[in-house]
Structures are given as C-alpha cells and as structure tokens.
Design a protein around this motif. Structure first.
Motif, PDB file in Angstrom:
ATOM      1  N   UNK A  65      -9.184  11.552   3.181  1.00  0.00           N
ATOM      2  CA  UNK A  65     -10.518  12.155   3.144  1.00  0.00           C
ATOM      3  C   UNK A  65     -11.390  11.398   4.059  1.00  0.00           C
ATOM      4  N   UNK A  66     -12.747  11.829   4.223  1.00  0.00           N
ATOM      5  CA  UNK A  66     -13.622  11.184   5.004  1.00  0.00           C
ATOM      6  C   UNK A  66     -14.162   9.926   4.360  1.00  0.00           C
ATOM      7  N   UNK A  67     -14.856   9.023   5.094  1.00  0.00           N
ATOM      8  CA  UNK A  67     -15.116   7.715   4.508  1.00  0.00           C
ATOM      9  C   UNK A  67     -15.704   7.727   2.977  1.00  0.00           C
ATOM     10  N   UNK A  68     -16.398   8.780   2.851  1.00  0.00           N
ATOM     11  CA  UNK A  68     -16.980   8.812   1.124  1.00  0.00           C
ATOM     12  C   UNK A  68     -15.687   8.860   0.211  1.00  0.00           C
ATOM     13  N   UNK A  69     -14.507   9.097   0.537  1.00  0.00           N
ATOM     14  CA  UNK A  69     -13.488   9.051  -0.419  1.00  0.00           C
ATOM     15  C   UNK A  69     -13.492  10.467  -1.119  1.00  0.00           C
ATOM     16  N   UNK A  70     -12.615  10.449  -2.092  1.00  0.00           N
ATOM     17  CA  UNK A  70     -12.261  11.863  -2.818  1.00  0.00           C
ATOM     18  C   UNK A  70     -13.508  12.153  -3.685  1.00  0.00           C
ATOM     19  N   UNK A  71     -13.680  13.419  -3.891  1.00  0.00           N
ATOM     20  CA  UNK A  71     -14.705  14.099  -4.604  1.00  0.00           C
ATOM     21  C   UNK A  71     -14.234  13.952  -5.970  1.00  0.00           C
ATOM     22  N   UNK A  72     -15.158  13.767  -7.306  1.00  0.00           N
ATOM     23  CA  UNK A  72     -14.896  13.598  -8.476  1.00  0.00           C
ATOM     24  C   UNK A  72     -13.874  14.688  -8.967  1.00  0.00           C
ATOM     25  N   UNK A  73     -14.272  15.974  -8.439  1.00  0.00           N
ATOM     26  CA  UNK A  73     -13.309  17.040  -8.858  1.00  0.00           C
ATOM     27  C   UNK A  73     -11.737  17.032  -8.199  1.00  0.00           C
ATOM     28  N   UNK A  74     -11.681  16.476  -6.935  1.00  0.00           N
ATOM     29  CA  UNK A  74     -10.348  16.294  -6.741  1.00  0.00           C
ATOM     30  C   UNK A  74      -9.544  15.367  -7.337  1.00  0.00           C
ATOM     31  N   UNK A  75     -10.397  14.009  -7.725  1.00  0.00           N
ATOM     32  CA  UNK A  75      -9.639  13.112  -8.706  1.00  0.00           C
ATOM     33  C   UNK A  75      -9.298  13.773  -9.854  1.00  0.00           C
ATOM     34  N   UNK A  76     -10.109  14.693 -10.389  1.00  0.00           N
ATOM     35  CA  UNK A  76      -9.831  15.089 -11.750  1.00  0.00           C
ATOM     36  C   UNK A  76      -8.615  16.235 -11.583  1.00  0.00           C
ATOM     37  N   UNK A  77      -8.596  16.744 -10.517  1.00  0.00           N
ATOM     38  CA  UNK A  77      -7.285  17.814 -10.222  1.00  0.00           C
ATOM     39  C   UNK A  77      -5.948  17.100 -10.339  1.00  0.00           C
ATOM     40  N   UNK A  78      -6.138  15.926  -9.609  1.00  0.00           N
ATOM     41  CA  UNK A  78      -4.924  15.151  -9.259  1.00  0.00           C
ATOM     42  C   UNK A  78      -4.353  14.562 -10.765  1.00  0.00           C
ATOM     43  N   UNK A  79      -5.529  14.258 -11.520  1.00  0.00           N
ATOM     44  CA  UNK A  79      -4.883  13.777 -12.959  1.00  0.00           C
ATOM     45  C   UNK A  79      -4.564  14.664 -13.746  1.00  0.00           C
ATOM     46  N   UNK A  80      -5.066  15.957 -13.508  1.00  0.00           N
ATOM     47  CA  UNK A  80      -4.646  17.143 -14.373  1.00  0.00           C
ATOM     48  C   UNK A  80      -3.218  17.771 -14.075  1.00  0.00           C
ATOM     49  N   UNK A  81      -3.072  17.762 -12.940  1.00  0.00           N
ATOM     50  CA  UNK A  81      -1.892  18.364 -12.294  1.00  0.00           C
ATOM     51  C   UNK A  81      -1.104  17.556 -11.574  1.00  0.00           C
ATOM     52  N   UNK A  82      -0.377  16.268 -11.918  1.00  0.00           N
ATOM     53  CA  UNK A  82       0.216  15.380 -11.176  1.00  0.00           C
ATOM     54  C   UNK A  82       1.303  15.699 -10.239  1.00  0.00           C
ATOM     55  N   UNK A  83       1.287  14.980  -9.132  1.00  0.00           N
ATOM     56  CA  UNK A  83       2.355  15.043  -8.166  1.00  0.00           C
ATOM     57  C   UNK A  83       3.263  13.780  -8.250  1.00  0.00           C
ATOM     58  N   UNK A  84       4.518  13.866  -7.803  1.00  0.00           N
ATOM     59  CA  UNK A  84       5.459  12.539  -8.013  1.00  0.00           C
ATOM     60  C   UNK A  84       4.878  11.535  -7.256  1.00  0.00           C
ATOM     61  N   UNK A  85       4.347  11.875  -5.952  1.00  0.00           N
ATOM     62  CA  UNK A  85       4.032  10.940  -5.070  1.00  0.00           C
ATOM     63  C   UNK A  85       2.742  11.195  -4.268  1.00  0.00           C
ATOM     64  N   UNK A  86       1.680  10.171  -4.009  1.00  0.00           N
ATOM     65  CA  UNK A  86       0.616  10.613  -3.444  1.00  0.00           C
ATOM     66  C   UNK A  86       0.598   9.584  -2.157  1.00  0.00           C
ATOM     67  N   UNK A  87       0.422  10.093  -0.853  1.00  0.00           N
ATOM     68  CA  UNK A  87       0.087   9.075   0.195  1.00  0.00           C
ATOM     69  C   UNK A  87      -1.444   8.981   0.422  1.00  0.00           C
ATOM     70  N   UNK A  88      -1.846   8.070   0.351  1.00  0.00           N
ATOM     71  CA  UNK A  88      -3.335   8.262   0.603  1.00  0.00           C
ATOM     72  C   UNK A  88      -3.741   7.310   2.038  1.00  0.00           C
ATOM     73  N   UNK A  89      -4.442   8.042   2.997  1.00  0.00           N
ATOM     74  CA  UNK A  89      -4.852   7.456   4.168  1.00  0.00           C
ATOM     75  C   UNK A  89      -6.316   7.448   4.121  1.00  0.00           C
ATOM     76  N   UNK A  90      -6.736   6.094   4.380  1.00  0.00           N
ATOM     77  CA  UNK A  90      -8.324   5.787   4.309  1.00  0.00           C
ATOM     78  C   UNK A  90      -8.764   4.906   5.411  1.00  0.00           C
ATOM     79  N   UNK A  91     -10.130   5.223   5.831  1.00  0.00           N
ATOM     80  CA  UNK A  91     -10.854   4.334   6.573  1.00  0.00           C
ATOM     81  C   UNK A  91     -11.686   3.568   5.922  1.00  0.00           C
ATOM     82  N   UNK A  92     -11.651   3.438   4.669  1.00  0.00           N
ATOM     83  CA  UNK A  92     -12.882   2.731   3.868  1.00  0.00           C
ATOM     84  C   UNK A  92     -12.247   2.200   2.583  1.00  0.00           C
TER      85      UNK A  92
END
Ligand SMILES: C[S@@+](CC[C@H](N)C(=O)[O-])C[C@H]1O[C@@H](n2cnc3c(N)ncnc32)[C@H](O)[C@@H]1O
Length: 351
Positions: free
Chosen positions: A283-310
C-alpha cells in the motif's frame, strides 16, 4: 538568546532525530547527531513532555561520524543521515524497525533480519520532485517552509541530475515537477538496484501456490515476476495508466482489475478457498484502509507478504492482523540511503 545545554545522545528515532535527556530528565530531540556523542544543543521548542533543539557543537564525536558530501546537508529536507557511516545507518534503521514493531505493533517475540544494504548509497534515485517558488527551484528545507536553490542532488542518479540542470535552465514558473530517468506508468520503485533485491525477496517469501492476489499492484512489478510461480494471479490497482501497462504482455493466468482495493479485495479473497494462496500488499505510506484490514480478517489467506515504506503504519496494520496471523519474517531493505525512510517486507502466516 535560547538556552544551550549539554546532552548525551542515546538513540536515533525513526525520522532521523537523535534522542537525549536534559539534566531535568526531559527527552530532547536533535538532528545531525549520533548515539554515544556528547553534544551542545540550543533549545528551539519546549513542549510539556519533550523539547526540540538544534546542534551547536559536537564535544565528543562518534567513530561513526563522517563528513557529509553534500553542500546542502543539514538544511535540505531530503537527507537525514549523511553524517553517519553507511553500516551505522543500516544498524540505526534495523533498530528503528524493532522499536516500532514493539511499541506500535505490540509484538514481543519476533526477529528482524539485518537490513539489506543498497549497492549504491548515493546517486540511486530514479526520480526527484522539485518545487519552484519565487523563481527558486529545488527541495523544501528541513522546516518545510522554504524552497532551497538546489543545483545537484547527490542521492539522485546522473540522468536525473541532468534532467534537473535542463529544467533549471528553462527558468520554470512556480510549481511542482517530478524529474525522472526513463518512462514511468504510474508508481515506480525509487531505487532500481534495491528494487531488484526487493523483487527477489518478495518472490522468495511468496513461494508458489494456486492464487496470488497482488493488491496495490501498480503496473504489475511483483505480479509479473510471480506469475510463473502461481496458477493464477490477480492484480488490484486504481491507477488507470498503471493497469493498462500491466495488461500489456499478459499471460493467460494474469488478471488486472482497476479500482479501489477496499472494494475489489473481498471478491478476490473469496476465490482463495483452502488452497495455498498468497496475498501480497504494497500500500501507499498511509497503510491499509480499515475496510481492507476487515476483509483480510473476514476471509483469511494462508500467507500475507506485506511490503511497506512506512514502518509506523506497517506496525499499526500488523497489530490489527495479529489475532489471526503470526508475524514470521521481517526484512528491512535500504531503498532510501541517507534518508530516514525504510522499506520493509513482513511475512504473516495464518495461525
Ligand atoms: C507503493 S505503490 C506500489 C506499486 C507496485 N506494487 C510496485 O511495486 O510498483 C502503491 C500503489 O497503490 C496504488 N493505490 C493506492 N491506494 C489505492 C487504493 N485504495 N486502491 C487501489 N490502488 C491504490 C497506487 O496507485 C500505487 O500504484
């Protein structure tokens, strides 16, 4: 005249400010110093819980102190660490990642891998953004109030410096301009040689599997590298030009959807099922939007690779995901030598 005090520098905070304590025990932030140094500083701002000061004199210098090569360093708002030897910059950034994950993320049991160094600590930026105000062209100073007249930037690549010289020669009107080497379709990683290292690290951490969702995919920087490792790749991005660029050179297992990740992610995650699927987020420097976090918690994925500049917003987002995901790997990369910025790859596994 403002008060001058002696300080011993204990730490370098994220952002590049040194941290010391006054005799009264109050935290004091000052730029251009190094942990272990004894310095004299002049107070410029006194707040209730901390004060801010400027460096007057280094009484006992650190062995890591070097002469900054850039004539603008100390005044220009771009660089924070030119006075610090490169290995010490890497160590400071490594430490800042750990501090943020502990303090903001609330993590206690994790390991941060050594920061991947940049092959070129100077002349690496493939683009710069310059401002023109009242006929002066350059970067904002550290106060963020004044544009400095910058003829040459030592962290920008040679072609970018040539573009700067040509641009200045045209005596531009007041405004903002991004000067870059080569063509760009939307977002492009700033440091080409570290971008390659980042790409390989992400490819290694993502591994292989059925479905890869590349959220905030730009023009498919990661997705194109990973399309051979997954049966299917879905890229999500709202920039029209970037999506159009991603859609050229398309393999049958690649799909790019244009729109807001918040809106597109739920239906992409619905395709994950129980299989070995990976969600990549950059994501951009502001990070994940609250709805995105909610989706990832509601429909989990085995692995998340998170790239960030902040690191601050990354730590905040990882904390929200912690109930369902374990933080297994943290790899900082020095995408932006001499500056305070840090690029981080974090890997999460579903618990
Ligand atoms: C840090 S860049 C990463 C791009 C890409 N992963 C790369 O390495 O080239 C973030 C990208 O997210 C896109 N973006 C930002 N907010 C978005 C949103 N809410 N929905 C979709 N795309 C978004 C930006 O246009 C940008 O291309």
């Amino acid at each position: 005249m403002s008060k001058e005090v002696e300080l011993e520098i204990k730490d370098l905070a994220y952002g590049g400010q040194g941290v010391g304590r006054t005799e009264e025990g109050k935290v004091c932030f000052v730029a251009d110093v190094i942990p272990g140094e004894k310095v004299v500083v002049r107070m410029i701002r006194e707040k209730r819980d901390f004060s801010e000061a400027e460096l007057v004199e280094v009484q006992e210098a650190s062995q890591d102190r070097v002469v900054p090569p850039c004539e603008y360093f100390g005044r220009c708002g771009g660089c924070a660490y030119q006075h610090l030897a490169y290995p010490a910059q890497l160590l400071a950034k490594w430490n800042q990642v750990g501090v943020a994950l502990r303090r903001i993320g609330g993590f206690s049991d994790f390991e941060v891998q050594p920061v991947v160094p940049a092959p070129q600590p100077y002349y690496y930026r493939n683009r710069i953004t310059v401002h023109t105000r009242e006929g002066i062209t350059g970067f904002y100073d550290r106060s963020g109030r004044r544009v400095m007249d910058i003829r040459r930037c030592l962290i920008a690549s040679e072609p970018v410096n040539q573009a700067l010289a040509e641009y200045r020669g045209r005596r531009p009107f007041d405004g903002v301009r991004t000067l870059s080497s080569g063509e760009s379709t939307g977002f492009r990683q700033t440091n080409d040689s570290v971008a390659i290292l980042l790409l390989e690290e992400v490819a290694k951490q993502a591994g292989c599997g059925k479905l890869l969702i590349d959220a905030y995919c730009g023009s498919g920087f990661f997705a194109k590298r990973l399309r051979g490792q997954f049966e299917q790749v879905i890229g999500l991005e709202w920039n029209e030009r970037a999506v159009a660029a991603a859609k050229t050179d398309l393999l049958p297992n690649e799909t790019y959807l244009q729109g807001d990740v918040s809106e597109l992610l739920p239906s992409a995650l619905a395709q994950v099922g129980d299989d070995a699927s990976v969600l990549l987020v950059d994501p951009p420097a502001q990070g994940l939007a609250p709805q995105v976090v909610r989706s990832i918690l509601e429909q989990p994925c085995k692995r998340i690779v998170s790239v960030s500049c902040n690191i601050a917003t990354l730590a905040r987002d990882l904390k929200k995901l912690a109930p369902l995901y374990e933080l297994t790997t943290v790899i900082p990369l020095d995408m932006f030598p001499q500056t305070a910025e840090i690029e981080i790859v974090a890997v999460l596994e579903q618990r």
